[in-house]
Design an enzyme around this catalytic site. Structure first.
Site, PDB file in Angstrom:
ATOM      1  N   SER A   1       0.861  -1.175   0.000  1.00  0.00           N
ATOM      2  CA  SER A   1       0.000   0.000   0.000  1.00  0.00           C
ATOM      3  C   SER A   1       0.900   1.228   0.000  1.00  0.00           C
ATOM      4  O   SER A   1       2.075   1.143   0.373  1.00  0.00           O
ATOM      5  CB  SER A   1      -0.876   0.002   1.261  1.00  0.00           C
ATOM      6  OG  SER A   1      -1.500   1.252   1.473  1.00  0.00           O
TER       7      SER A   1
ATOM      8  N   TYR B   1      -2.680  -1.291  10.330  1.00  0.00           N
ATOM      9  CA  TYR B   1      -2.547  -1.401   8.877  1.00  0.00           C
ATOM     10  C   TYR B   1      -1.201  -0.872   8.403  1.00  0.00           C
ATOM     11  O   TYR B   1      -0.495  -1.513   7.616  1.00  0.00           O
ATOM     12  CB  TYR B   1      -3.694  -0.641   8.210  1.00  0.00           C
ATOM     13  CG  TYR B   1      -3.792  -0.832   6.718  1.00  0.00           C
ATOM     14  CD1 TYR B   1      -4.437  -1.940   6.184  1.00  0.00           C
ATOM     15  CD2 TYR B   1      -3.265   0.109   5.843  1.00  0.00           C
ATOM     16  CE1 TYR B   1      -4.545  -2.116   4.811  1.00  0.00           C
ATOM     17  CE2 TYR B   1      -3.363  -0.056   4.472  1.00  0.00           C
ATOM     18  CZ  TYR B   1      -4.011  -1.167   3.957  1.00  0.00           C
ATOM     19  OH  TYR B   1      -4.105  -1.328   2.594  1.00  0.00           O
TER      20      TYR B   1
END
Length: 274
Positions: free
Chosen positions: A156, A169
């Site tokens: 990401s 995350y």
């Protein structure tokens, strides 16, 4: 092929002929886009993820009908190493080899760190990071036997930069980049590569739901949500498509990317260029 006249997400036919791929978290969204790109390029695919049985069967039938590739489904829970081992065994028993592994499965939770639920932290680390460790350690023996392999971790933009309220995350995705580099170094002389793709916002049904939710909660038009909320940090002000991510993953899985390994590759519209 004249690249100037191809559409974003175009996949060259045949570049993965005869290869076998596992794509985790591939019953929808980015994972399904990657699986479809691989199948279009000639690979057989093991799908994995959540969903109703009828919907999953329809996805497999559609994928096979569209591409002519073979596809099977594993219901492996990415928090359970024994089930992950079963998924790898399924690939080998069904197709006799394993050439490509894509670690895409992931979940998200947003909360201030002092209020972050411990069970959410544990689940995010298990699915977003530890599952990749397990799939890689279990897939490598097959890749080594055949003298070639491609490991692609879907990280990401948050593997490269942080945002508030996403402690688990961001930690997991930073960890994925570190894992990617270690695996690349350990396999550098074995014709096995390991890279991380770092997308910004990608257009998926989950993002569409976020747009509608944000528009209602803030009382602003959806176009303003897209530009000023979701894509606030993304300079090109457009979502990537699952087809673009799929095409990039297909390139990394091909022979053309043989010298690319250990890289964290942004596909984020300039987000991490700030």
């Amino acid at each position: 092929m004249n690249l100037a006249h191809t559409q974003p997400g175009t996949v060259p036919a045949g570049v993965l002929d005869g290869q076998v791929a596992i794509v985790t978290g591939s019953t929808s969204g980015i994972g399904l886009g990657i699986a479809r790109s691989f199948a279009t390029a000639g690979a057989s695919v093991v799908l994995n993820g959540f969903g109703e049985a009828d919907a999953i069967n329809a996805t497999i039938e559609g994928l096979q009908g569209e591409t002519g590739a073979k596809a099977v489904y594993s219901a492996a829970d990415m928090t359970r190493p024994d089930e992950i081992a079963g998924m790898v065994d399924l690939a080998l028993e069904t197709f006799g080899r394993l050439d490509i592994l894509v670690n895409n499965a992931g979940i998200q939770h947003v909360s201030p760190i002092d209020q972050f639920p411990v069970e959410k932290w544990d689940a995010i680390l298990a699915i977003n990071l530890s599952s990749a460790f397990h799939t890689i350690r279990l897939a490598l023996p097959a890749m080594r036997r055949q003298g070639r392999g491609r490991i692609i971790n879907i990280a990401s933009a948050h593997a490269l930069v942080a945002s508030p309220f996403k402690a688990a995350y961001v930690a997991a995705k930073h960890g994925i980049v570190g894992l990617t580099k270690v695996v690349a170094l350990e396999t550098a002389e074995e014709n096995i590569t390991c890279n991380a793709i770092c997308p910004g916002y990608v257009w998926t049904p989950l993002v569409e739901a976020q747009i509608e939710g944000q528009a209602k909660s803030h009382g602003i038009p959806r176009e303003q949500v897209i530009r000023d909320v979701l894509l606030a940090q993304q300079p090109n002000k457009r979502f990537a498509t699952v087809e673009e991510i799929g095409a990039f993953a297909t390139f990394l899985a091909s022979n053309a990317a043989a010298s690319i390994t250990g890289a964290a590759l942004p596909v984020d519209g300039g987000w991490t260029a700030h």
